[in-house]
Design an enzyme around this catalytic site. Structure first.
Site, PDB file in Angstrom:
ATOM      1  N   ASP A  96       0.854  -1.190   0.000  1.00  0.00           N
ATOM      2  CA  ASP A  96       0.000   0.000   0.000  1.00  0.00           C
ATOM      3  C   ASP A  96       0.894   1.246   0.000  1.00  0.00           C
ATOM      4  O   ASP A  96       1.838   1.342   0.798  1.00  0.00           O
ATOM      5  CB  ASP A  96      -0.861  -0.051   1.279  1.00  0.00           C
ATOM      6  N   HIS A  97       0.630   2.182  -0.871  1.00  0.00           N
ATOM      7  CA  HIS A  97       1.362   3.454  -0.928  1.00  0.00           C
ATOM      8  C   HIS A  97       2.883   3.292  -1.034  1.00  0.00           C
ATOM      9  O   HIS A  97       3.635   3.979  -0.322  1.00  0.00           O
ATOM     10  CB  HIS A  97       1.030   4.345   0.283  1.00  0.00           C
ATOM     11  N   ASP A 118       2.725   4.863  -5.451  1.00  0.00           N
ATOM     12  CA  ASP A 118       1.984   6.105  -5.264  1.00  0.00           C
ATOM     13  C   ASP A 118       2.888   7.293  -5.566  1.00  0.00           C
ATOM     14  O   ASP A 118       3.612   7.789  -4.714  1.00  0.00           O
ATOM     15  CB  ASP A 118       1.461   6.166  -3.824  1.00  0.00           C
ATOM     16  N   ALA A 230     -11.419   4.997   2.398  1.00  0.00           N
ATOM     17  CA  ALA A 230     -12.845   4.668   2.257  1.00  0.00           C
ATOM     18  C   ALA A 230     -13.449   4.043   3.512  1.00  0.00           C
ATOM     19  O   ALA A 230     -14.450   3.328   3.420  1.00  0.00           O
ATOM     20  CB  ALA A 230     -13.028   3.762   1.046  1.00  0.00           C
ATOM     21  N   SER A 231     -12.883   4.321   4.670  1.00  0.00           N
ATOM     22  CA  SER A 231     -13.522   3.839   5.902  1.00  0.00           C
ATOM     23  C   SER A 231     -14.789   4.646   6.180  1.00  0.00           C
ATOM     24  O   SER A 231     -14.853   5.848   5.902  1.00  0.00           O
ATOM     25  CB  SER A 231     -12.562   3.966   7.096  1.00  0.00           C
ATOM     26  N   ASN A 271     -10.292   0.486  -0.121  1.00  0.00           N
ATOM     27  CA  ASN A 271      -9.299   0.375   0.956  1.00  0.00           C
ATOM     28  C   ASN A 271      -9.872   0.726   2.319  1.00  0.00           C
ATOM     29  O   ASN A 271     -10.464   1.807   2.477  1.00  0.00           O
ATOM     30  CB  ASN A 271      -8.137   1.336   0.680  1.00  0.00           C
ATOM     31  N   ASP A 273      -8.676   0.768   6.364  1.00  0.00           N
ATOM     32  CA  ASP A 273      -7.705   0.600   7.443  1.00  0.00           C
ATOM     33  C   ASP A 273      -8.288   1.139   8.748  1.00  0.00           C
ATOM     34  O   ASP A 273      -8.404   0.428   9.752  1.00  0.00           O
ATOM     35  CB  ASP A 273      -6.409   1.339   7.083  1.00  0.00           C
ATOM     36  N   SER A 274      -8.717   2.400   8.727  1.00  0.00           N
ATOM     37  CA  SER A 274      -9.169   3.057   9.964  1.00  0.00           C
ATOM     38  C   SER A 274     -10.298   2.295  10.660  1.00  0.00           C
ATOM     39  O   SER A 274     -10.303   2.177  11.894  1.00  0.00           O
ATOM     40  CB  SER A 274      -9.629   4.488   9.664  1.00  0.00           C
TER      41      SER A 274
HETATM   42  P1  13P Z   1      -8.923   4.731   5.667  1.00  0.00           P
HETATM   43  O1  13P Z   1      -8.040   5.576   6.533  1.00  0.00           O
HETATM   44  O2  13P Z   1     -10.159   5.466   5.270  1.00  0.00           O
HETATM   45  O3  13P Z   1      -9.236   3.409   6.282  1.00  0.00           O
HETATM   46  O4  13P Z   1      -8.135   4.453   4.300  1.00  0.00           O
HETATM   47  C1  13P Z   1      -7.184   3.429   4.207  1.00  0.00           C
HETATM   48  C2  13P Z   1      -6.382   3.473   2.967  1.00  0.00           C
HETATM   49  O5  13P Z   1      -6.673   4.168   2.007  1.00  0.00           O
HETATM   50  C3  13P Z   1      -5.193   2.630   2.922  1.00  0.00           C
HETATM   51  O6  13P Z   1      -4.462   2.846   1.761  1.00  0.00           O
HETATM   52  O1  G3H Z   2      -3.156   4.908   3.794  1.00  0.00           O
HETATM   53  C1  G3H Z   2      -2.419   4.469   4.674  1.00  0.00           C
HETATM   54  C2  G3H Z   2      -2.796   3.310   5.517  1.00  0.00           C
HETATM   55  O2  G3H Z   2      -3.872   3.635   6.343  1.00  0.00           O
HETATM   56  C3  G3H Z   2      -1.595   2.759   6.223  1.00  0.00           C
HETATM   57  O3  G3H Z   2      -1.240   3.493   7.343  1.00  0.00           O
HETATM   58  O4  G3H Z   2       1.242   3.874   7.253  1.00  0.00           O
HETATM   59  O5  G3H Z   2       0.006   3.902   9.406  1.00  0.00           O
HETATM   60  O6  G3H Z   2       0.401   1.765   8.175  1.00  0.00           O
HETATM   61  P1  G3H Z   2       0.186   3.251   8.089  1.00  0.00           P
HETATM   62 ZN    ZN Z   3      -4.537   4.817   1.000  1.00  0.00          ZN
END
Ligand code: 13P
Ligand code: G3H
Ligand code: ZN
Length: 326
Positions: A96-97, A118, A230-231, A271, A273-274
């Protein structure tokens, strides 16, 4: 020096077929971030129980946190665990990223089946060039690549942007042609983190720019689009966190109905994560508040993992539409 591992040795798949099916079936594949064992178990079991394909997503800093070697074996273990649980669901391991060719290469060499480069904060030409470099290395190994055009507001892997810059649809066709990327993350008003918008009491969050999404889909028909940030920022978890000693005041996310609409369009990866972080934190805070003498990690991480399983199943069933598609 670790030997090179191909993702097929770990039982993983790339995202090609996943995205094709998602586009045809008008749903989105969930991409859940993880950095520890309980998160990985929660995601896998939630997806096995709802029979959903899944993209396990790891940021550069999460990879450092977990340790790259351990992570490779965790992914292999996750595939086996899913099979043991009675469902061989398609599982991809995705960077990711990714912010450099070197990081993307290192992930590909250690068994990732998909990587994101990214370069969205770079000028167009630079973004296209570095994405192309990653695509060349990845495609030789049958690894899929996600690029990004446009900048999201919020914090992503230690980089923070105060404002978003929407994707310009007129740039998309050239970017896709020049890079050969397999999917593209776009900026239509989503945002990273738990505090996505500043809204006054009674105000609604601003709607996503579906007009931009539709224009992008017209420029590159049948091409997989990705939504970051997208949380939903599930209000129930925010309330629990605040009720049990936490302090998350401006936490607000993307309404479920907007995500459902996106999932039924060209968006085939969403995506999250949050929301996973919030679910686990809410339960852990409640347990600590109710049992201040508890100190066995299994007694708070176990219930937090159960909550994550529940959350993943609900997302797959009610928001992304990926349940039953594995
Ligand atoms: P959220 O912070 O909205 O969960 O997004 C996560 C994300 O885009 C990870 O790449
Ligand atoms: O978009 C980023 C993700 O939420 C990952 O976050 O770098 O804290 O692992 P992190
Ligand atoms: Zn992201």
């Amino acid at each position: 020096m670790n030997p090179t591992t191909h993702y097929t040795d770990l039982g993983l798949v790339n995202t090609k077929e996943m995205f094709q099916k998602a586009l045809e079936g008008q749903y989105a594949v969930p991409a859940y971030n993880f950095n520890n064992m309980e998160q990985l178990q929660g995601i896998i079991l939630g997806c096995v129980e709802s029979r959903s394909p899944v993209i396990l997503q790891v940021s550069g800093s999460a990879r450092k946190y977990a340790n790259p070697t351990l992570l490779r074996y965790m992914a292999k273990g996750a595939v086996q665990m899913a099979k043991d649980a009675g469902a061989g669901i398609p599982i991809a391991l995705h960077l990711d990223h990714g912010d450099s060719f070197e990081l993307a290469k290192s992930c590909i060499d250690s068994g990732f089946s998909s990587v994101m480069l990214d370069g969205s904060h770079h000028p167009f030409d630079e973004n296209a060039a570095i994405t192309r470099q990653v695509v060349e290395y990845a495609h030789e190994r049958d690894v899929t690549v996600e690029g990004e055009l446009g900048v999201l507001a919020g914090v992503e892997d230690e980089v923070s942007h105060a404002v978003s810059h929407y994707t310009k649809p007129e740039e998309v066709e050239e970017f896709v042609a020049r890079t050969g990327a397999d999917s593209l993350a776009i900026s239509i008003g989503t945002s990273h983190g738990a505090c996505k918008f500043k809204v006054k009491p009674g105000e609604k969050v601003p709607a996503l720019r579906f007009d931009i999404l539709e224009e992008v889909a017209r420029k590159v028909p049948g091409y997989p689009i990705v939504l970051h940030g997208a949380s939903t920022v599930v209000p129930e978890y925010v309330r629990m966190i605040n009720d049990f000693g936490g302090k998350m005041e401006d936490a607000v996310g993307i309404p479920e109905e907007q995500l459902r609409r996106a999932a039924g369009s060209a968006v085939c990866k969403i995506n999250i994560d949050s929301d996973g972080r919030l679910a686990m934190t809410a339960v852990i805070r409640r347990i600590f508040a109710e049992n201040p003498s508890e100190f066995d990690p299994r007694k708070y991480l176990g219930p937090a993992r159960e909550e994550l399983i529940k959350m993943v199943k609900l997302k797959n069933e009610k928001v992304l539409g990926s349940a039953g598609k594995a």
